[in-house]
Design a protein around this motif. Structure first.
Motif, PDB file in Angstrom:
ATOM      1  N   VAL A   1       0.813  -1.222   0.000  1.00 41.41           N
ATOM      2  CA  VAL A   1       0.000   0.000   0.000  1.00 41.41           C
ATOM      3  C   VAL A   1       0.850   1.278   0.000  1.00 41.41           C
ATOM      4  O   VAL A   1       0.545   2.231  -0.721  1.00 41.41           O
ATOM      5  N   ASP A   2       1.944   1.294   0.741  1.00 45.67           N
ATOM      6  CA  ASP A   2       2.761   2.509   0.807  1.00 45.67           C
ATOM      7  C   ASP A   2       3.411   2.869  -0.527  1.00 45.67           C
ATOM      8  O   ASP A   2       3.642   4.031  -0.817  1.00 45.67           O
TER       9      ASP A   2
ATOM     10  N   HIS B   1       2.028   2.660  -3.328  1.00 49.72           N
ATOM     11  CA  HIS B   1       1.031   3.232  -4.246  1.00 49.72           C
ATOM     12  C   HIS B   1       0.632   4.652  -3.863  1.00 49.72           C
ATOM     13  O   HIS B   1       0.050   5.365  -4.666  1.00 49.72           O
ATOM     14  N   ALA B   2       0.946   5.036  -2.628  1.00 54.04           N
ATOM     15  CA  ALA B   2       0.410   6.283  -2.076  1.00 54.04           C
ATOM     16  C   ALA B   2       0.662   7.489  -2.979  1.00 54.04           C
ATOM     17  O   ALA B   2      -0.251   8.265  -3.240  1.00 54.04           O
ATOM     18  N   ARG B   3       1.890   7.627  -3.492  1.00 50.59           N
ATOM     19  CA  ARG B   3       2.170   8.842  -4.269  1.00 50.59           C
ATOM     20  C   ARG B   3       1.460   8.879  -5.612  1.00 50.59           C
ATOM     21  O   ARG B   3       1.430   9.907  -6.276  1.00 50.59           O
ATOM     22  N   PHE B   4       0.861   7.746  -6.013  1.00 53.18           N
ATOM     23  CA  PHE B   4       0.124   7.728  -7.279  1.00 53.18           C
ATOM     24  C   PHE B   4      -1.366   7.974  -7.064  1.00 53.18           C
ATOM     25  O   PHE B   4      -2.124   8.082  -8.016  1.00 53.18           O
ATOM     26  N   GLY B   5      -1.815   7.980  -5.829  1.00 58.55           N
ATOM     27  CA  GLY B   5      -3.221   8.237  -5.533  1.00 58.55           C
ATOM     28  C   GLY B   5      -4.121   7.030  -5.710  1.00 58.55           C
ATOM     29  O   GLY B   5      -5.333   7.123  -5.587  1.00 58.55           O
ATOM     30  N   GLY B   6      -3.540   5.890  -6.014  1.00 61.50           N
ATOM     31  CA  GLY B   6      -4.344   4.676  -6.181  1.00 61.50           C
ATOM     32  C   GLY B   6      -3.420   3.517  -6.438  1.00 61.50           C
ATOM     33  O   GLY B   6      -2.205   3.699  -6.602  1.00 61.50           O
ATOM     34  N   VAL B   7      -3.993   2.323  -6.481  1.00 64.23           N
ATOM     35  CA  VAL B   7      -3.182   1.130  -6.677  1.00 64.23           C
ATOM     36  C   VAL B   7      -2.666   1.073  -8.117  1.00 64.23           C
ATOM     37  O   VAL B   7      -3.448   1.129  -9.066  1.00 64.23           O
ATOM     38  N   VAL B   8      -1.359   0.984  -8.280  1.00 65.89           N
ATOM     39  CA  VAL B   8      -0.752   0.844  -9.597  1.00 65.89           C
ATOM     40  C   VAL B   8      -0.582  -0.656  -9.849  1.00 65.89           C
ATOM     41  O   VAL B   8       0.191  -1.316  -9.150  1.00 65.89           O
ATOM     42  N   PRO B   9      -1.306  -1.206 -10.817  1.00 64.74           N
ATOM     43  CA  PRO B   9      -1.304  -2.668 -10.988  1.00 64.74           C
ATOM     44  C   PRO B   9       0.102  -3.271 -11.117  1.00 64.74           C
ATOM     45  O   PRO B   9       0.384  -4.284 -10.473  1.00 64.74           O
TER      46      PRO B   9
END
Ligand SMILES: [Zn+2]
Lengths: 361, 217
Positions: free
Chosen positions: A36-37, A39-47
């Motif tokens: 989870v951490d 993905h944070a800077r992308f604002g959502g889950v990056v597959p």
């Protein structure tokens, strides 16, 4: 009970690498690694980020689960894995691991449905699932109302969100209020000190001609954001606690009203609530109140079992074994849009029997 | 020694069993979109053909790419898990090295595979056993000078004849070549790389719409 099936479950549909082990309806291990951490800077889950993390975390997480459960892999009665729905690439990592593990250990493989797993996990908390059960699944990824008469073979969609997931609305409003992430717990906390009736936010899809069991949170999200903007534009202070409480009330009012109505309409006397939003204290309280008034028994698993985890997959896998459902084939694939009506992906031939000859002598 | 080798870094799903001297059995199917479905049945088939049980295998050999990620991970996750379940070592081999090993060329040459997005994964070799550059990912036109005049093998070379006029087979890697190479290296006491993926590109930061929101705490 040693004769209950001992099953290991693998979950990789989103950003959590989950490996759980259960014996029947008893939880033995629930190991989780999260990306989870990242993905944070992308604002959502990056597959792609999630998929890479699953590959690295899988073996250590399986080892941790076995250690936690104090069981040996050779004693397992089956391997279960989330076959879908979820992120395609992420699912495929879990499916590949589960297939190799089942094959190498000479155990049957069960590709199961993520949503059915969210329902079945309640068996680990409250014992065998009543039949039928109405289930309200609410999280950042899903908002659906499902009816199941047998979690291994019959799950019927009653309703679902037509736009945003409920959990997503919590995250969005938390962001607009500058309360941080994740939105669910923080809104819950502020709402406790606020007045839920301070602001009359809209209840989506509750008109007489609207679909009875579907949800919509997009309009509510916009209404709350606009209300906050208007306050700010007028130079007035935003009553954060009242906004949080009124917004939360609008969400849980609709969720519980529709869930209870579905129970009544279908003559179902049990409601289970799962998914990350099930941890919300107001949702639990209002559901309890309304269920009691309607003579419905409410079942909500503890928060750690409500969010994505491997134990829920193992729980459903154990039920598949217990009910003698056919195992999946070695060519099981990940299905990012596996329909909720398919609780598992049974094999189409006798691959398992052929393969046994190649396993341990 | 009995090695089970597999590779999913190219459009081929390829599996082989190698006893240290010879390939005992092998199977290959080309289908770039179905690595996940095809790999386990392919393993099963190779073991059946050889009449060998999986617990007789003493080591796993896996192609670590570079290759398109989704397919590449199928092989690596399968290899990792076999290693865990059987308690045997898992050896990595660069997929390009496997292709080079099979190349029928003397002297310097290039191996190039299809990296999609109009790029190739590539490396240069002084002979079929010796790689002289690190695997890289580039647009063919950008490496024209470096590969000029060299024979080239692999689908990446066959796809871009303007840049690789002397392109040759094999098109895709075979697990048999990968296993033979690994057996040679193990025999010679060389260290094989860890079975970790060669992605060579950073992940695309694409967040799917209407999916789980994650923002900084
Ligand atoms: Zn979920």
């Amino acid at each position: 009970m040693a004769d209950e099936p001992l099953v290991l479950g693998i979950e990789t549909s989103c950003d959590e690498t989950g490996v759980g082990i259960v014996r029947g309806t008893t939880l033995l291990a629930d190991a989780i690694a999260s990306s989870v951490d990242e993905h944070a800077r992308f604002g959502g889950v990056v597959p792609e980020v999630a998929s890479r993390a699953h590959l690295e975390a899988m073996v250590p997480t399986v080892e941790r689960a076995l250690k936690e459960a104090g069981v040996s892999a050779k004693d397992l009665d089956g391997i279960a894995v989330t076959a879908g729905p979820g992120l395609a690439g992420a699912l495929l990592v879990g499916v590949s691991a589960a297939k190799a593990y089942a094959y190498a250990l000479g155990k049957p493989l069960y590709g199961v449905n993520h949503l059915a797993s969210h329902i079945c996990v309640d068996q680990l908390e409250h014992g065998a699932l009543p039949e039928p059960t109405m289930a309200l699944l609410v999280s950042g990824g899903h908002s659906s109302l499902l009816l199941s008469s047998d979690i291994t073979s019959d799950v019927r969609p009653m309703g679902a969100t037509i736009d945003d997931a409920a959990g997503e609305a919590f995250d969005k409003i938390a962001r607009v209020l500058n309360l941080g992430f994740p939105g669910g717990p923080v809104i819950d906390r502020y709402a406790r000190e606020g007045d839920p009736s301070a602001i009359a936010f809209p209840r989506g899809l509750t008109g007489p001609r609207d679909p009875a069991y579907d949800f919509s949170f997009s309009g509510l999200k916009t209404a709350v954001a606009r209300w906050i903007e208007a306050k700010r534009a007028a130079g007035e202070e935003v009553p954060v606690r009242d906004v949080a409480a009124s917004f939360q009330e609008a969400v849980v009012d609709v969720l519980t009203r529709k869930a209870v109505r579905a129970c009544k309409d279908e003559g179902v006397d049990h409601l289970m609530i799962g998914g990350g939003v099930a941890a919300n204290s107001r949702l639990r309280a209002l559901a309890q109140e309304r269920c009691e008034a309607a003579g419905i028994r409410l079942r909500v698993p503890r928060p750690k079992l409500c969010t994505d985890n491997g134990a829920m997959v193992a729980a459903l896998g154990a039920e598949m074994v217990a009910r003698g459902r056919p195992a999946s084939s070695w060519d099981l694939s990940a299905d990012s849009s596996l329909p909720v009506t398919d609780p598992h992906v049974p094999g189409h031939d006798h691959v398992h029997e052929v393969s046994k000859e190649n396993l341990y002598s | 020694m009995l090695l089970l080798a597999l590779d999913t870094a190219t459009p081929a799903v390829t599996v082989a069993l190698h006893d240290g001297r010879d390939v005992v059995a092998s199977f290959r199917q080309v289908d770039a979109r179905r690595h996940g479905e095809l790999l386990l049945p392919a393993v099963d088939r190779v073991l059946s053909d050889a009449g060998v049980k999986l617990d007789a295998v003493t080591g796993i050999v896996v192609g670590i790419g570079p290759g398109p990620y989704t397919g590449l991970r199928v092989g690596l996750m399968t290899a990792d898990t076999f290693g865990l379940a059987l308690g045997i070592p898992v050896h990595g081999v660069c997929t390009l090295d496997g292709l080079a090993h099979e190349a029928d060329v003397e002297g310097p040459f290039v191996v190039a595979t299809d990296a999609r997005r109009k790029e190739v994964y590539w490396a240069t070799y002084s002979d079929p056993r010796t790689r002289v550059s690190e695997p890289a990912v580039d647009r063919p036109a950008d490496i024209a000078e470096q590969v000029e005049g060299l024979p080239a093998v692999g689908a990446g070379a066959l796809l871009y004849p303007d840049i690789f006029p002397d392109a040759r087979e094999p098109e895709h890697v075979s697990a048999a070549a990968l296993a033979a190479l690994a057996a040679e290296r193990i025999e010679a006491g060389q260290d094989l790389p860890a079975p970790r993926p060669l992605y060579l590109r950073r992940p695309d930061a694409q967040v799917p719409k209407n999916y789980k929101v994650v923002t900084p705490k």
